[in-house]
Design a protein around this motif. Structure first.
Motif, PDB file in Angstrom:
ATOM      1  N   THR A  12       0.831  -1.181   0.000  1.00 43.15           N
ATOM      2  CA  THR A  12       0.000   0.000   0.000  1.00 43.15           C
ATOM      3  C   THR A  12       0.877   1.245   0.000  1.00 43.15           C
ATOM      4  OG1 THR A  12      -0.057   0.047   2.402  1.00 43.15           O
ATOM      5  CG2 THR A  12      -1.775  -1.200   1.291  1.00 43.15           C
ATOM      6  N   GLY A  13       2.133   1.061  -0.374  1.00 39.89           N
ATOM      7  CA  GLY A  13       3.120   2.120  -0.308  1.00 39.89           C
ATOM      8  C   GLY A  13       2.718   3.346  -1.070  1.00 39.89           C
ATOM      9  N   SER A  14       3.318   4.450  -0.727  1.00 40.00           N
ATOM     10  CA  SER A  14       2.942   5.712  -1.302  1.00 40.00           C
ATOM     11  C   SER A  14       3.497   5.848  -2.700  1.00 40.00           C
ATOM     12  CB  SER A  14       3.447   6.825  -0.402  1.00 40.00           C
ATOM     13  OG  SER A  14       2.971   6.652   0.904  1.00 40.00           O
ATOM     14  N   GLY A  15       2.910   6.713  -3.460  1.00 34.76           N
ATOM     15  CA  GLY A  15       3.347   6.968  -4.811  1.00 34.76           C
ATOM     16  C   GLY A  15       2.269   7.710  -5.534  1.00 34.76           C
ATOM     17  N   VAL A  16       2.540   8.108  -6.760  1.00 31.51           N
ATOM     18  CA  VAL A  16       1.531   8.812  -7.526  1.00 31.51           C
ATOM     19  C   VAL A  16       0.698   7.846  -8.342  1.00 31.51           C
ATOM     20  CG1 VAL A  16       2.951  10.872  -7.629  1.00 31.51           C
ATOM     21  CG2 VAL A  16       3.132   9.187  -9.445  1.00 31.51           C
ATOM     22  N   PHE A  17       0.985   6.565  -8.279  1.00 33.82           N
ATOM     23  CA  PHE A  17       0.245   5.599  -9.067  1.00 33.82           C
ATOM     24  C   PHE A  17      -1.194   5.495  -8.569  1.00 33.82           C
ATOM     25  CE2 PHE A  17       4.622   3.786  -8.626  1.00 33.82           C
ATOM     26  CZ  PHE A  17       5.073   4.224  -9.853  1.00 33.82           C
ATOM     27  N   PRO A  18      -2.121   5.290  -9.503  1.00 40.52           N
ATOM     28  CA  PRO A  18      -3.493   5.007  -9.063  1.00 40.52           C
ATOM     29  C   PRO A  18      -3.530   3.707  -8.266  1.00 40.52           C
ATOM     30  CG  PRO A  18      -3.415   5.561 -11.402  1.00 40.52           C
ATOM     31  CD  PRO A  18      -1.999   5.364 -10.949  1.00 40.52           C
ATOM     32  N   ALA A  19      -4.614   3.498  -7.571  1.00 44.80           N
ATOM     33  CA  ALA A  19      -4.710   2.312  -6.721  1.00 44.80           C
ATOM     34  C   ALA A  19      -6.082   1.692  -6.854  1.00 44.80           C
ATOM     35  CB  ALA A  19      -4.441   2.674  -5.266  1.00 44.80           C
ATOM     36  N   LEU A  20      -6.129   0.394  -6.592  1.00 46.75           N
ATOM     37  CA  LEU A  20      -7.387  -0.331  -6.442  1.00 46.75           C
ATOM     38  C   LEU A  20      -7.550  -0.669  -4.972  1.00 46.75           C
ATOM     39  CD1 LEU A  20      -7.460  -2.977  -9.330  1.00 46.75           C
ATOM     40  CD2 LEU A  20      -8.756  -0.857  -9.209  1.00 46.75           C
ATOM     41  N   ALA A 155      -0.320  10.158   6.400  1.00 48.30           N
ATOM     42  CA  ALA A 155      -0.077   9.118   5.393  1.00 48.30           C
ATOM     43  C   ALA A 155      -1.041   9.236   4.229  1.00 48.30           C
ATOM     44  CB  ALA A 155      -0.200   7.738   6.041  1.00 48.30           C
ATOM     45  N   GLY A 156      -2.236   9.762   4.480  1.00 46.99           N
ATOM     46  CA  GLY A 156      -3.263   9.804   3.447  1.00 46.99           C
ATOM     47  C   GLY A 156      -2.930  10.716   2.284  1.00 46.99           C
ATOM     48  N   VAL A 157      -1.997  11.675   2.478  1.00 42.21           N
ATOM     49  CA  VAL A 157      -1.683  12.610   1.397  1.00 42.21           C
ATOM     50  C   VAL A 157      -0.233  12.461   0.942  1.00 42.21           C
ATOM     51  CG1 VAL A 157      -3.423  14.286   2.065  1.00 42.21           C
ATOM     52  CG2 VAL A 157      -1.159  14.417   3.067  1.00 42.21           C
ATOM     53  N   ASN A 311       7.549  11.062   8.652  1.00 40.00           N
ATOM     54  CA  ASN A 311       6.365  11.348   9.454  1.00 40.00           C
ATOM     55  C   ASN A 311       5.154  10.580   8.956  1.00 40.00           C
ATOM     56  OD1 ASN A 311       7.842  13.104  11.008  1.00 40.00           O
ATOM     57  ND2 ASN A 311       7.158  14.948   9.939  1.00 40.00           N
ATOM     58  N   ALA A 312       5.010  10.532   7.633  1.00 42.53           N
ATOM     59  CA  ALA A 312       3.880   9.803   7.069  1.00 42.53           C
ATOM     60  C   ALA A 312       3.971   8.316   7.382  1.00 42.53           C
ATOM     61  CB  ALA A 312       3.816  10.023   5.558  1.00 42.53           C
ATOM     62  N   ARG A 313       5.200   7.783   7.351  1.00 46.67           N
ATOM     63  CA  ARG A 313       5.379   6.370   7.691  1.00 46.67           C
ATOM     64  C   ARG A 313       5.012   6.105   9.146  1.00 46.67           C
ATOM     65  NH1 ARG A 313      11.078   4.948   4.559  1.00 46.67           N
ATOM     66  NH2 ARG A 313      10.129   4.121   2.642  1.00 46.67           N
ATOM     67  N   LEU A 314       5.367   7.050  10.030  1.00 53.16           N
ATOM     68  CA  LEU A 314       5.004   6.891  11.438  1.00 53.16           C
ATOM     69  C   LEU A 314       3.496   6.900  11.615  1.00 53.16           C
ATOM     70  CD1 LEU A 314       7.683   9.175  13.158  1.00 53.16           C
ATOM     71  CD2 LEU A 314       7.596   6.675  13.126  1.00 53.16           C
ATOM     72  N   GLU A 319      -1.487   3.765  12.336  1.00 50.08           N
ATOM     73  CA  GLU A 319      -2.752   3.273  11.804  1.00 50.08           C
ATOM     74  C   GLU A 319      -2.737   1.747  11.737  1.00 50.08           C
ATOM     75  OE1 GLU A 319      -6.581   3.200  10.127  1.00 50.08           O
ATOM     76  OE2 GLU A 319      -5.479   4.707  11.266  1.00 50.08           O
ATOM     77  N   GLU A 320      -1.613   1.175  11.302  1.00 52.43           N
ATOM     78  CA  GLU A 320      -1.517  -0.277  11.253  1.00 52.43           C
ATOM     79  C   GLU A 320      -1.586  -0.875  12.653  1.00 52.43           C
ATOM     80  OE1 GLU A 320       2.096  -0.998   9.189  1.00 52.43           O
ATOM     81  OE2 GLU A 320       1.238  -0.587   7.198  1.00 52.43           O
ATOM     82  N   ALA A 321      -0.969  -0.189  13.626  1.00 57.23           N
ATOM     83  CA  ALA A 321      -1.040  -0.671  15.007  1.00 57.23           C
ATOM     84  C   ALA A 321      -2.477  -0.630  15.518  1.00 57.23           C
ATOM     85  CB  ALA A 321      -0.133   0.169  15.902  1.00 57.23           C
ATOM     86  N   ARG A 322      -3.199   0.440  15.138  1.00 64.56           N
ATOM     87  CA  ARG A 322      -4.602   0.547  15.558  1.00 64.56           C
ATOM     88  C   ARG A 322      -5.425  -0.582  14.944  1.00 64.56           C
ATOM     89  NH1 ARG A 322      -9.259   2.215  13.657  1.00 64.56           N
ATOM     90  NH2 ARG A 322      -8.331   2.758  11.647  1.00 64.56           N
ATOM     91  N   ARG A 323      -5.188  -0.880  13.660  1.00 66.59           N
ATOM     92  CA  ARG A 323      -5.919  -1.970  13.027  1.00 66.59           C
ATOM     93  C   ARG A 323      -5.552  -3.311  13.640  1.00 66.59           C
ATOM     94  NH1 ARG A 323      -5.449  -0.245   6.604  1.00 66.59           N
ATOM     95  NH2 ARG A 323      -6.743   1.630   6.742  1.00 66.59           N
ATOM     96  N   TYR A 324      -4.252  -3.462  13.961  1.00 65.82           N
ATOM     97  CA  TYR A 324      -3.818  -4.705  14.597  1.00 65.82           C
ATOM     98  C   TYR A 324      -4.507  -4.871  15.947  1.00 65.82           C
ATOM     99  CZ  TYR A 324      -0.695  -8.120  16.782  1.00 65.82           C
ATOM    100  OH  TYR A 324      -0.190  -9.217  17.427  1.00 65.82           O
TER     101      TYR A 324
END
Length: 561
Positions: A12-20, A155-157, A311-314, A319-324
């Motif tokens: 789910t890494g960041s980038g300018v690529f579109p995502a599904l 992370a969202g932006v 910062n975005a990775r943190l 967020e991943e910790a919250r989901r876990y």
């Protein structure tokens, strides 16, 4: 159940690529569209594999064309759908819903909108509109970028941050292409964003100078080649020569390290920073725009970008910790339901039990089963804590419950559990187990496999039967023995896990056997034992699961045996 598999990369890494965003029931997975064409189907070699018979082996493809991304059906039997309409070929728009044959269970959302604040988007809009002109100096552009970027520490932006950084970089340098590579945990670089001077996404990095990229990463320094036509040392730069690159610029994205102590001697510049990625730009013509001022600005942007990415990775890790944590809560609920004990009612005995986990899910369990051979109880403690111990505990509980229900002798039950460990886990895990079976006439048979010695309370006197075996799972060829004793009306057989005797108070003292014996002798209830442990710990958290089971012989109805 319908299962789907995503072939690498599935980050789910960041980038300018579109995502599904693939949705299956309550589960979601993000898929970065960083390859084209992107294949969908039931065959295992597809980029997105959906294991449903209604999905064709070669079902559909997502292709990038000059006008944008298109979804193309590959002659599927049950059809390809966008927003509920069956299509053969259609351009994809943001938030389109994609379905492949199986319309009732699995679907994907194309490039969903992100929850970016209006303020952030306003800044992004301003940055994206930057033009190199006399009215706006380089420093003013840099100030605007940094001001916006600092407001985008989420992370969202991160996609927009990387895109903006590339757009600003390409405008400042007048380069043709720009890429951002992020450093993975294993030290390799992953393409996170690509853009050309026309604003089009670049999904392929085959034609760049990887030698320059790797040199910049390895040396933690800028690689600048602004006129290859005048450079004589290009023998090892095959990509530069092959693709006629005249300008190549690589700048590390550096994260500054924090000094460990105040009196620590300052670190050299090279070791005081950590490279988190590389900013790469190139052109097929010599750059006249890359002046000293432009170099400083570009370096500042790269430094700020590294901080933003970190910062975005943190934020993403949080967020991943919250989901876990949410998954742990769900797992705990499932485990509690699976391990709920329905105490059987028999005329000659009473069983009471209680478990207190130190984490959301634990490795202790107990159970009680009434059979024609008598009333059986089990208390077990799987080595370790957390998810692995809880998973194994649930498996063992089901195994032992079924064996006891079938009337299997206690020694055979223990031997079967030991074989399970030996065959499946090969020394990775073990468990202490205490099995006991009480007959109507008061005869108690028990097998202690490495467990805390049980307590036998007769007329107020506490005894600790010394019988014992090795824990199950330690020795594949272990043999086990059982012991028996005769219980009288009112006698109690108490089983505990080591979480009780090893409970600690703030001073580091253990609750120990002596306190357990004294408490059990004077308290006729389980609550008395748990209250004594709680009072002893004085607020100090438990380090292990605590479980207590009591088997009391009442002798009622024994004459009808």
């Amino acid at each position: 159940m319908v299962l789907s598999t995503i072939r690498p990369p599935q980050s789910t890494g960041s980038g300018v690529f579109p995502a599904l965003v693939l949705v299956q029931g309550n589960e979601q997975k993000n898929i970065v569209l960083n390859r084209t064409p992107f294949s969908v189907g039931r065959k295992v070699d597809k980029d997105l594999v959906i294991a449903d018979p209604r999905v064709s082996r070669d079902h559909a493809m997502i292709v990038l064309e000059p006008e944008g991304f298109f979804l193309v059906d590959q002659g599927s039997k049950h059809g390809t759908f966008i927003n509920g309409e069956r299509i053969q070929r259609q351009k994809l728009e943001r938030n389109d819903r994609l379905e492949f044959g199986a319309r009732d269970s699995t679907y994907a959302i194309f490039n969903p909108a992100r929850d970016t604040s209006n303020t952030a988007r306003e800044f992004l809009s301003q940055i994206s509109g930057i033009q190199i002109s006399q009215e706006a100096t380089d420093l003013e552009k840099l100030t605007l970028f940094l001001e916006a970027a600092r407001k985008l520490n989420t992370a969202g932006v991160l996609d927009e941050i990387l895109m903006t950084m590339l757009e600003v970089t390409l405008r400042l340098t007048r380069a043709e292409r720009g890429y951002v590579f992020l450093k993975e945990d294993d030290g390799t670089l992953r393409l996170a964003a690509g853009r050309n001077s026309k604003g089009e996404p670049l999904l392929d990095d085959k034609t760049i100078s990887h030698s320059a990229l790797e040199e910049s990463l390895r040396s933690n320094s800028e690689f600048l080649l602004t006129d290859t036509g005048s450079s004589m040392d290009l023998a090892a730069r095959q990509s530069i020569v092959a693709y006629d690159l005249r300008t190549v610029i690589c700048i590390p994205l550096r994260k500054r390290q924090v000094q460990a102590t105040r009196d620590q001697t300052p670190m050299p510049a090279a070791s005081a920073t950590e490279v988190t990625g590389v900013l790469y730009v190139d052109s097929r013509f010599a750059s006249r725009e890359f002046s000293g001022v432009g170099h400083d600005i570009l370096r500042a942007i790269a430094t700020e970008a590294a901080s933003l990415i970190e910062n975005a990775r943190l934020v993403q890790a949080e967020e991943e910790a919250r989901r876990y944590q949410q998954e742990l809560t769900i797992a705990a609920t499932i485990q509690q339901r699976l391990m709920q004990v329905k105490i059987p009612e028999v005329p000659f005995a009473k069983v009471r039990g209680r478990n207190l986990s130190c984490k959301e899910i634990g490795g202790d369990f107990y159970d009680a089963v009434n059979t024609k051979e008598g009333l059986a109880v089990v208390l077990a403690d799987v080595s370790g804590k957390g998810v692995s111990a809880a998973l194994l505990a649930s498996t063992l509980q089901g195994m032992i419950y079924s064996h006891l229900s079938s009337g299997m002798p206690l020694l055979e039950v223990v031997a079967a559990v030991n074989r399970f460990f030996a065959d499946k886990l090969v020394g990775e895990k073990y468990a202490t187990v205490l099995l006991a079976r009480l007959r109507k006439d008061g005869e108690l048979e028990y097998v202690n496999c490495g467990h805390v010695q049980p307590l036998l309370i007769c007329a107020g006197e506490v005894m600790r039967p010394p019988h014992g075996n090795v824990p199950v799972g330690l020795l594949p060829d272990a043999t086990f023995e059982s012991a028996t004793c005769q219980m009288k009306s009112g006698d109690r057989f108490i089983l505990v896990t080591d979480g009780v005797t090893e409970a600690e108070n703030p001073k580091g003292d253990f609750f120990e056997d002596s306190r357990l014996e004294a408490t059990a002798a004077k308290s006729p209830t389980l609550e008395g034992i748990f209250s004594a442990v709680t009072e002893f710990c004085a607020g100090n958290p438990l380090n292990d699961d605590c479980t207590v089971v009591e088997l009391e012989y009442t002798n009622s109805g024994s004459s009808h045996a």
